[in-house]
Design a protein around this motif. Structure first.
Motif: not given
Length: 100
Positions: A36, A70, A76
């Motif tokens: 992330t 995510g 991500w």
């Protein structure tokens, strides 16, 4: 050159990748795998806002991509290719003036 794992950069992609943080972000994703913006910012000692901005620029150039994982605002990112290359002839006609 294996086309599935290597991308040949054009002048636009080279310009995007010339920014030091973008280069570091791409390297981190290639070496460490998907992450992330928050995790990358922490690992590279920068702020999340700048990291998110530069990840989006890399995505526009086709160098990174959203994994689709995510939830909410968490995204991500992963490297789109294992490596990149270019030849001087790929950018010699670039409209960007050369510095002297």
């Amino acid at each position: 050159m294996d086309d599935a794992t290597t991308v040949r950069l054009d002048a636009r992609a080279l310009k995007v990748l010339a920014h030091p943080l973008r280069s570091r972000l791409l390297s981190a994703l290639r070496l460490e795998g998907p992450a992330t913006a928050t995790a990358l910012a922490r690992a590279l000692s920068t702020n999340t806002g700048a990291t998110s901005y530069h990840l989006r620029r890399l995505a526009e150039a086709g160098l990174v991509e959203d994994t689709g994982a995510g939830s909410g605002r968490e995204r991500w990112w992963r490297a789109a290719h294992e490596r990149h290359s270019f030849f001087p002839t790929d950018v010699q006609d670039s409209p960007t003036p050369r510095r002297r």
